[in-house]
Design an enzyme around this catalytic site. Structure first.
Site, PDB file in Angstrom:
ATOM      1  N   THR A   1     -12.958  -1.199  -2.941  1.00  0.00           N
ATOM      2  CA  THR A   1     -13.191  -2.493  -2.053  1.00  0.00           C
ATOM      3  C   THR A   1     -14.065  -2.368  -0.764  1.00  0.00           C
ATOM      4  OG1 THR A   1     -11.094  -2.738  -0.748  1.00  0.00           O
ATOM      5  CG2 THR A   1     -11.012  -3.642  -3.076  1.00  0.00           C
TER       6      THR A   1
ATOM      7  N   SER B   1       0.869  -1.390  -0.076  1.00  0.00           N
ATOM      8  CA  SER B   1      -0.076  -0.112   0.041  1.00  0.00           C
ATOM      9  C   SER B   1       0.946   1.138  -0.012  1.00  0.00           C
ATOM     10  CB  SER B   1      -0.976   0.134   1.296  1.00  0.00           C
ATOM     11  OG  SER B   1      -1.254   1.313   1.592  1.00  0.00           O
TER      12      SER B   1
ATOM     13  N   LYS C   1       2.828  -3.035   6.161  1.00  0.00           N
ATOM     14  CA  LYS C   1       3.059  -3.147   4.648  1.00  0.00           C
ATOM     15  C   LYS C   1       4.468  -2.942   4.233  1.00  0.00           C
ATOM     16  CE  LYS C   1      -1.090  -3.921   2.894  1.00  0.00           C
ATOM     17  NZ  LYS C   1      -1.298  -5.455   2.198  1.00  0.00           N
TER      18      LYS C   1
ATOM     19  N   TYR D   1      -0.781  -0.590  10.131  1.00  0.00           N
ATOM     20  CA  TYR D   1      -1.034  -1.014   9.020  1.00  0.00           C
ATOM     21  C   TYR D   1       0.253  -0.638   7.920  1.00  0.00           C
ATOM     22  CZ  TYR D   1      -3.337  -1.509   4.080  1.00  0.00           C
ATOM     23  OH  TYR D   1      -3.777  -1.715   2.901  1.00  0.00           O
TER      24      TYR D   1
END
Lengths: 74, 251
Positions: free
Chosen positions: B192, B144, B161, B157
């Site tokens: 998404t 990401s 990543k 997060y």
């Protein structure tokens, strides 16, 4: 968990002074109920109640009491 | 007519293959001729995805929780024994939950690193063992833009990543001797359910910074398919930023 304890957790989530939050308060009138508070609420419910709440569900809630109702284990 | 992205005769393994980018990768790979094996937790969604693929009867699913890292070796060996060696692997499993710093507890950080880091490292390690990969195989991991500059609440997060990207070059070097490639894609906002959860209460100005707009899941998947294909057989250890311009607009 008692309602008082739930309110304390919600005050922490919304970064409000202890004793200021009431169950009947409407979320739309609460300046503190912002995007960061929502992120914190989801995290708190995950930690305390082992439950993942979807954003769509949170959007439907109208009052502080509604949030308290979500604060239960499944 | 030629198709440099043709995947006929290739066996592609996809984690997180029942939703989001992973599901679209599975569908597109089947359309390009591949035999696809998808891995995810939810049996219903796995079955649904297989039905959406071309030649459903050739495609397979395995219901598995990648958090169970101790069982990954067994899973990979079972899959290659039943379905043959892999020519491609996509690590699309992931969770995008945001948390402010005070709730970024060790338990939460561990959860983020388990799925993004440990599951990836262990799957790649197991694939590299005992001839589970064909020569010329291509491995792709979904990273990401948050790996470099995460937004507020993306500390764990983004760090998880970023760990994928540190893993990339040494492994690409090691597996390169066998003609195996390993690449990562850094996505911006892709359409998404996971992104929707993040955006629902987030700052919508973020999307303005991504000036080509929200990336369609199928468009996102096509980049994975490109990396899986022989069209880019000399691309390895690369991190491709697919951000719709994100970060390039000033003011």
């Amino acid at each position: 968990m008692t309602n008082e304890e739930k309110l304390e957790l919600l005050e922490e989530v919304m970064e409000m002074d202890p004793g200021t939050l009431k169950p009947e308060m409407a979320l739309e009138n609460l300046e503190e109920w912002n995007s960061i508070a929502v992120i914190s609420f989801i995290a708190m419910v995950d930690d305390e109640f082992d439950k993942v709440i979807k954003s769509a569900v949170i959007k439907e809630q109208k009052t502080v009491a509604d949030l308290m109702a979500l604060m239960e284990e499944e | 007519m030629i198709n440099p992205m043709d995947l006929s005769g290739k066996h592609i393994l996809i984690t997180g293959g029942s939703s989001g980018i992973g599901r679209k990768c599975a569908i597109q790979a089947s359309r390009l001729g591949a035999r696809v094996t998808i891995i995810a937790r939810n049996e219903e969604r796995l079955k649904e995805t297989v039905q959406l693929m071309d030649r459903s009867e050739e495609q397979a699913w395995y219901a598995f929780d990648l958090n169970e890292t101790g069982q990954i070796e067994n899973l990979i060996n079972t899959i290659t024994a039943e379905r043959g060696k892999a020519d491609g692997f996509v690590h699309a499993a992931g969770i995008g939950t945001g948390r402010m710093l005070r709730q970024t507890t060790p338990r939460f950080v561990e959860k983020m690193f388990r799925i993004h880091t440990l599951a990836l490292f262990e799957t790649v390690r197991c694939l590299s063992l005992g001839n589970n990969l064909n020569e010329g195989a291509s491995l792709v991991t979904i990273s990401s833009l948050a790996a470099k500059i995460g937004n507020i609440s993306q500390g764990a997060y983004g760090a998880a990543k970023a760990s994928m990207e540190g893993f990339l070059n040494p492994i690409a070097l090691e597996l390169g001797a066998r003609g195996i490639r390993f690449n990562a894609i850094e996505y911006g906002f892709v359409q998404t359910e996971m992104t929707q959860e993040y955006m629902d209460f987030g700052d919508h100005k973020l999307l303005e910074a991504q000036y080509l707009g929200l990336i369609g899941a199928e468009d996102a998947a096509n980049v994975v398919l490109f990396l899986l294909s022989d069209a880019c057989r000399y691309i390895t250890a690369a991190v491709l930023p697919i951000g719709g311009g994100y970060g390039g607009k000033i003011g």
